[in-house]
Motif scaffolding. Sequence first.
Motif, PDB file in Angstrom:
ATOM      1  N   GLU A 234      -3.546  61.985 -43.593  1.00  0.00           N
ATOM      2  CA  GLU A 234      -4.230  61.848 -43.054  1.00  0.00           C
ATOM      3  C   GLU A 234      -5.593  62.566 -43.049  1.00  0.00           C
ATOM      4  OE1 GLU A 234      -4.670  57.587 -42.996  1.00  0.00           O
ATOM      5  OE2 GLU A 234      -6.716  57.234 -44.701  1.00  0.00           O
ATOM      6  N   TYR A 235      -6.467  61.703 -43.628  1.00  0.00           N
ATOM      7  CA  TYR A 235      -7.946  62.613 -43.295  1.00  0.00           C
ATOM      8  C   TYR A 235      -9.226  61.580 -43.424  1.00  0.00           C
ATOM      9  CZ  TYR A 235     -12.797  65.195 -43.172  1.00  0.00           C
ATOM     10  OH  TYR A 235     -14.094  65.627 -43.392  1.00  0.00           O
ATOM     11  N   THR A 236      -9.749  61.251 -42.435  1.00  0.00           N
ATOM     12  CA  THR A 236     -10.892  59.504 -41.908  1.00  0.00           C
ATOM     13  C   THR A 236     -12.431  60.110 -42.142  1.00  0.00           C
ATOM     14  OG1 THR A 236     -10.373  59.595 -39.814  1.00  0.00           O
ATOM     15  CG2 THR A 236      -8.730  58.235 -41.023  1.00  0.00           C
ATOM     16  N   GLY A 237     -12.223  61.439 -41.765  1.00  0.00           N
ATOM     17  CA  GLY A 237     -13.850  61.662 -42.042  1.00  0.00           C
ATOM     18  C   GLY A 237     -14.817  61.438 -43.515  1.00  0.00           C
ATOM     19  N   TYR A 238     -16.207  61.736 -43.024  1.00  0.00           N
ATOM     20  CA  TYR A 238     -16.828  61.563 -44.300  1.00  0.00           C
ATOM     21  C   TYR A 238     -16.355  63.432 -45.565  1.00  0.00           C
ATOM     22  CZ  TYR A 238     -20.468  62.988 -47.673  1.00  0.00           C
ATOM     23  OH  TYR A 238     -21.318  62.311 -48.775  1.00  0.00           O
ATOM     24  N   VAL A 239     -16.659  63.294 -46.189  1.00  0.00           N
ATOM     25  CA  VAL A 239     -16.073  63.878 -47.580  1.00  0.00           C
ATOM     26  C   VAL A 239     -16.824  63.841 -49.074  1.00  0.00           C
ATOM     27  CG1 VAL A 239     -13.794  63.068 -48.690  1.00  0.00           C
ATOM     28  CG2 VAL A 239     -13.971  65.516 -49.021  1.00  0.00           C
ATOM     29  N   SER A 240     -17.349  64.786 -49.246  1.00  0.00           N
ATOM     30  CA  SER A 240     -17.545  64.707 -50.948  1.00  0.00           C
ATOM     31  C   SER A 240     -17.125  65.436 -51.839  1.00  0.00           C
ATOM     32  CB  SER A 240     -18.877  64.306 -51.234  1.00  0.00           C
ATOM     33  OG  SER A 240     -19.536  64.975 -51.030  1.00  0.00           O
ATOM     34  N   ARG A 241     -15.970  65.426 -52.824  1.00  0.00           N
ATOM     35  CA  ARG A 241     -15.498  66.814 -53.802  1.00  0.00           C
ATOM     36  C   ARG A 241     -16.875  66.950 -54.780  1.00  0.00           C
ATOM     37  NH1 ARG A 241     -12.566  66.488 -57.941  1.00  0.00           N
ATOM     38  NH2 ARG A 241     -11.353  68.233 -58.575  1.00  0.00           N
ATOM     39  N   LEU A 242     -16.860  68.366 -55.201  1.00  0.00           N
ATOM     40  CA  LEU A 242     -18.073  67.840 -56.364  1.00  0.00           C
ATOM     41  C   LEU A 242     -16.567  68.522 -57.786  1.00  0.00           C
ATOM     42  CD1 LEU A 242     -19.789  70.448 -54.355  1.00  0.00           C
ATOM     43  CD2 LEU A 242     -20.208  67.940 -54.485  1.00  0.00           C
ATOM     44  N   TYR A 243     -17.159  67.650 -58.930  1.00  0.00           N
ATOM     45  CA  TYR A 243     -15.607  67.313 -59.502  1.00  0.00           C
ATOM     46  C   TYR A 243     -16.187  67.612 -61.746  1.00  0.00           C
ATOM     47  CZ  TYR A 243     -15.912  62.542 -58.799  1.00  0.00           C
ATOM     48  OH  TYR A 243     -16.968  61.791 -59.165  1.00  0.00           O
ATOM     49  N   ALA A 251     -23.272  64.753 -53.894  1.00  0.00           N
ATOM     50  CA  ALA A 251     -22.740  65.057 -53.286  1.00  0.00           C
ATOM     51  C   ALA A 251     -23.599  65.789 -52.316  1.00  0.00           C
ATOM     52  CB  ALA A 251     -22.234  66.418 -53.380  1.00  0.00           C
ATOM     53  N   ASN A 252     -25.364  66.527 -53.238  1.00  0.00           N
ATOM     54  CA  ASN A 252     -26.127  66.756 -52.677  1.00  0.00           C
ATOM     55  C   ASN A 252     -26.924  65.902 -51.991  1.00  0.00           C
ATOM     56  OD1 ASN A 252     -26.345  69.818 -52.216  1.00  0.00           O
ATOM     57  ND2 ASN A 252     -25.569  69.457 -54.135  1.00  0.00           N
ATOM     58  N   MET A 253     -27.133  64.658 -52.901  1.00  0.00           N
ATOM     59  CA  MET A 253     -28.515  63.727 -52.174  1.00  0.00           C
ATOM     60  C   MET A 253     -28.039  62.652 -51.096  1.00  0.00           C
ATOM     61  SD  MET A 253     -31.010  63.904 -54.289  1.00  0.00           S
ATOM     62  CE  MET A 253     -32.127  64.365 -55.123  1.00  0.00           C
ATOM     63  N   ALA A 254     -26.446  63.149 -51.091  1.00  0.00           N
ATOM     64  CA  ALA A 254     -26.090  62.062 -50.073  1.00  0.00           C
ATOM     65  C   ALA A 254     -26.266  62.484 -48.641  1.00  0.00           C
ATOM     66  CB  ALA A 254     -24.143  62.099 -49.885  1.00  0.00           C
ATOM     67  N   LEU A 255     -26.577  63.470 -48.479  1.00  0.00           N
ATOM     68  CA  LEU A 255     -26.901  64.623 -47.910  1.00  0.00           C
ATOM     69  C   LEU A 255     -28.552  63.847 -46.904  1.00  0.00           C
ATOM     70  CD1 LEU A 255     -26.140  68.328 -47.895  1.00  0.00           C
ATOM     71  CD2 LEU A 255     -24.655  66.970 -46.476  1.00  0.00           C
ATOM     72  N   LEU A 256     -28.880  63.458 -47.704  1.00  0.00           N
ATOM     73  CA  LEU A 256     -30.441  62.428 -47.031  1.00  0.00           C
ATOM     74  C   LEU A 256     -30.321  61.383 -47.038  1.00  0.00           C
ATOM     75  CD1 LEU A 256     -32.377  62.625 -50.507  1.00  0.00           C
ATOM     76  CD2 LEU A 256     -32.649  64.346 -48.736  1.00  0.00           C
ATOM     77  N   ASP A 257     -28.986  60.965 -46.382  1.00  0.00           N
ATOM     78  CA  ASP A 257     -28.768  59.659 -45.035  1.00  0.00           C
ATOM     79  C   ASP A 257     -27.687  60.106 -43.671  1.00  0.00           C
ATOM     80  OD1 ASP A 257     -27.018  57.993 -44.091  1.00  0.00           O
ATOM     81  OD2 ASP A 257     -25.754  56.893 -45.835  1.00  0.00           O
ATOM     82  N   PRO A 258     -28.750  59.779 -42.666  1.00  0.00           N
ATOM     83  CA  PRO A 258     -28.612  60.645 -41.298  1.00  0.00           C
ATOM     84  C   PRO A 258     -27.293  60.086 -40.875  1.00  0.00           C
ATOM     85  CG  PRO A 258     -29.954  58.212 -41.700  1.00  0.00           C
ATOM     86  CD  PRO A 258     -29.902  58.185 -43.397  1.00  0.00           C
ATOM     87  N   GLN A 259     -26.362  59.016 -41.374  1.00  0.00           N
ATOM     88  CA  GLN A 259     -25.154  58.892 -41.179  1.00  0.00           C
ATOM     89  C   GLN A 259     -24.027  59.604 -41.567  1.00  0.00           C
ATOM     90  OE1 GLN A 259     -23.670  56.514 -39.165  1.00  0.00           O
ATOM     91  NE2 GLN A 259     -25.456  55.301 -39.061  1.00  0.00           N
ATOM     92  N   VAL A 260     -24.406  60.537 -42.983  1.00  0.00           N
ATOM     93  CA  VAL A 260     -23.464  61.430 -43.791  1.00  0.00           C
ATOM     94  C   VAL A 260     -24.320  63.009 -42.831  1.00  0.00           C
ATOM     95  CG1 VAL A 260     -23.711  62.717 -45.290  1.00  0.00           C
ATOM     96  CG2 VAL A 260     -23.698  60.581 -45.575  1.00  0.00           C
ATOM     97  N   ARG A 261     -24.978  63.522 -42.325  1.00  0.00           N
ATOM     98  CA  ARG A 261     -26.023  64.586 -41.978  1.00  0.00           C
ATOM     99  C   ARG A 261     -24.887  64.414 -40.154  1.00  0.00           C
ATOM    100  NH1 ARG A 261     -30.313  63.471 -43.728  1.00  0.00           N
ATOM    101  NH2 ARG A 261     -31.525  62.725 -41.536  1.00  0.00           N
ATOM    102  N   ARG A 262     -24.940  63.417 -39.816  1.00  0.00           N
ATOM    103  CA  ARG A 262     -24.407  62.740 -38.329  1.00  0.00           C
ATOM    104  C   ARG A 262     -22.915  63.919 -38.711  1.00  0.00           C
ATOM    105  NH1 ARG A 262     -26.586  58.194 -37.075  1.00  0.00           N
ATOM    106  NH2 ARG A 262     -29.087  59.328 -37.322  1.00  0.00           N
ATOM    107  N   GLN A 263     -22.337  62.638 -39.582  1.00  0.00           N
ATOM    108  CA  GLN A 263     -20.359  62.982 -39.444  1.00  0.00           C
ATOM    109  C   GLN A 263     -19.956  64.917 -39.605  1.00  0.00           C
ATOM    110  OE1 GLN A 263     -18.195  60.380 -41.442  1.00  0.00           O
ATOM    111  NE2 GLN A 263     -19.296  58.904 -41.805  1.00  0.00           N
ATOM    112  N   LEU A 264     -21.484  65.849 -41.154  1.00  0.00           N
ATOM    113  CA  LEU A 264     -21.067  66.143 -41.345  1.00  0.00           C
ATOM    114  C   LEU A 264     -21.673  67.304 -40.294  1.00  0.00           C
ATOM    115  CD1 LEU A 264     -22.235  66.190 -45.084  1.00  0.00           C
ATOM    116  CD2 LEU A 264     -19.897  66.844 -44.082  1.00  0.00           C
ATOM    117  N   PHE A 265     -22.562  67.792 -39.439  1.00  0.00           N
ATOM    118  CA  PHE A 265     -23.176  68.672 -38.951  1.00  0.00           C
ATOM    119  C   PHE A 265     -23.370  68.065 -36.874  1.00  0.00           C
ATOM    120  CE2 PHE A 265     -25.742  68.764 -43.106  1.00  0.00           C
ATOM    121  CZ  PHE A 265     -25.153  69.859 -43.443  1.00  0.00           C
TER     122      PHE A 265
END
Lengths: 371, 425
Positions: A234-243, A251-265
Amino acid sequence: MKNLLGIVFSNSHKHIISELTPNRCMGSLPVGGRYRLIDFVLSTLANSGVEDVGVITQTNYQSLMEHLGNGREWDLSRKSGGLVIFPPFSRTESGMYRGRIDALYSILGYLRSSPATHVIICDCDMIFNTTYEDMLLSHIDSGADITILYKKMPLEADAAKDACVLSLAEDGRVQDVMISPPVAGEHNLYLNIMITSKSLLEYLVSSCYSHNQYSLARDILQAKAGQYHIHAYEYTGYVSRLYSLQSYYNANMALLDPQVRRQLFPREMPIYTRVRDEAPVRYGLGSNVSNSLLADGCVVEGEVENSILFRGVTVGKKAKVKNSIIMQDTVIGENSQLEWVMTDKNVTVREGRMLTGFRTYPIYIAKGSVI
Amino acid sequence: MLKYHKKKWIAMILAGGQGSRLLSLTKRLAKPAVPFGGKYRIIDFTLSNCVNSGIDTVGVLTQYQPLLLNEYIGNGQPWDLDRVHGGVFVLPPYQQSTGSDWYTGTANAIYQNLHFIQRYDPDYVLILSGDHIYKMDYSRMLHFHRQKKADCTIAALEVPRHEASRFGILASDEDGRITSFEEKPAQPKSNMASMGIYIFSTKTLIRYLEEDAENEASAKDFGKNVIPAMLASGARLYAYPFEGYWKDVGTIDSLWEANMDLLDPSKPLDLGDPQWKIYARNAVRPPQYIGHGAVVQNSIVTEGAEIYGVVDFSVLFASVVVEPGATVRDSIVMPGTVIRSGAVVDYAIIAEGCEIGERARVGSRPEDTPDKSQWGVTVIAEGVTVAPGSVVPAKAVVDDNWDIGPQHTLDAPTSAKEVGEVVRA
């Protein structure tokens, strides 16, 4: 980590975002202002200490090869091993492959000569960040034949398109694999990342090939779920799949969320990408920017709100860009207004133009268009 | 012996200076390594000029605090200087069988590395400073040098008369041949200043450096000794006129000004020119994020920065954070520094990795300072924490963590009005 060999499929799923992939493969899809989709999977491999990565390409791989170069940016430019790119026809009999097994069969020599004991096979269809050390340990400890990464997550109606949904036993063993099922709601989504031993992979690929089977999902994961011990990790971290184009936008717009950026970067697990040596962003007199991500090389003299500006974008005086994704080197002329718009690379929007899409239907402007 | 490929020309960059007039900014790094312009270090300009001019072999002479510069230059890859034949080499002073010596002057530094130059058997040697901000095509200068059949060509530009005594001042005839050269003259004869950029024909360079090395009275300096000696002996010295942006960033004020010049579109230094890129070792950070309610104008900002406050007429480096309610004006904020909410930064240079606490006040505006002699750019050294609510006055240079509130700054040139703004709650 010489015991784990990475194999990346740079092209799978491209037909589901056909607007963005007429001249590029999935791996070279621009995302997040300064990245290509393959950067995420390559960086996760590099950050896991994987030193040998084979990237399999199928069509439209020129931009990808240019992006990857010799792999230096991901620390994959090595004396031995490192990054190897496999275009189709890499062996005379391999031809254009129908599925992953065909492709793996065509690089069987590369697999055999690798010093690795295990292989991790990945697609390029997600924005995420993780490392694989624990998954490999879990694979070895569980005694499984194959370990696949999944996330329990709510799916929208078409989100399982070109994807696998898993049913699992309590101990995490995979009982059934459903391919592109018409489901919605909370499900176990296979994240198209699997680990197996190199010897088993070589056997499975040869055996399937001799039976004219070419689909990794259908002919191995689905068909052999009973025969082999397939373990789900199981992966519990942030993921957005492009379909789809809409999911690409979201998925791009989600990067404006600081929580998302904190997990990704996180600082200790950087996402690497090719360096373009652009100047810093210049904000002019009268620029007004809020809730936006901007990559280096942009010049902003107008208004930008809730948007993502890729490298080298120019926003002219009194222009307004809102809820939009503006890819590399696009020029937005003075007094133009864009809302719910996605422009591909090198688009020119001349002075005073107005373009408006809708939240559920952002309009897409093809590469190099002049409006 | 190893065979080296012969080169037409190579460059030697003098990067050993401490840059003591940059005060605390050069406490732990050499002047050429000081961050500049949002994502660069000062030496990036010279290195990029070399590569863009077609030079593929560069020696960087280091002496003072070389660690960071060494690490930064690395194998030269960001400047495309990782080459099979040639590339970039960091050349610190070293021990020889005849003894060991620090570099005692610019000429001595080159003299001690003559064997490095000779390995490539270049026809010409370009000698540069690693601490100037400018863009220049050295290949045009080389063309000039060859046309004039010069022994040495010195790039020169016009400077304001009142500043002329800070430079090496030269006079030349109509053909450009130099007739006099004086290092930092009290009464300058002209306003043509040497930019510290020399092209020597290699044989001449070796001859004069060897002569200079034997002269015990010499300070082993190009401007003070070698050039005047060449002139005296009748060598062909030419002045190559340069027009364009050039700045020696040797002082706090000039460093501040040169950064601010990047914000002025009328200044002829375009960082975005794709034909003449300035390369740098890049931070691996996500794009910059400008938050809700942020106001960013007249500024340059680079990757990894997060801005929620007000930024005006400023240069912000990678991963700088400006929290909501914080204000940064007319300032330079180097990588990784955090400006906490409510803090106000005016006319300051804040080095890497600092934290400016909530409601702290750093620097002041000239219009708010009654006594102009007390006003100047404030400097905060690397890694310093400025405590919440404290006040750092104009012109101050802060080396250590700072926790002095407005009540203790009676002598400071901060106006009562400003102090009133930051009195602790």
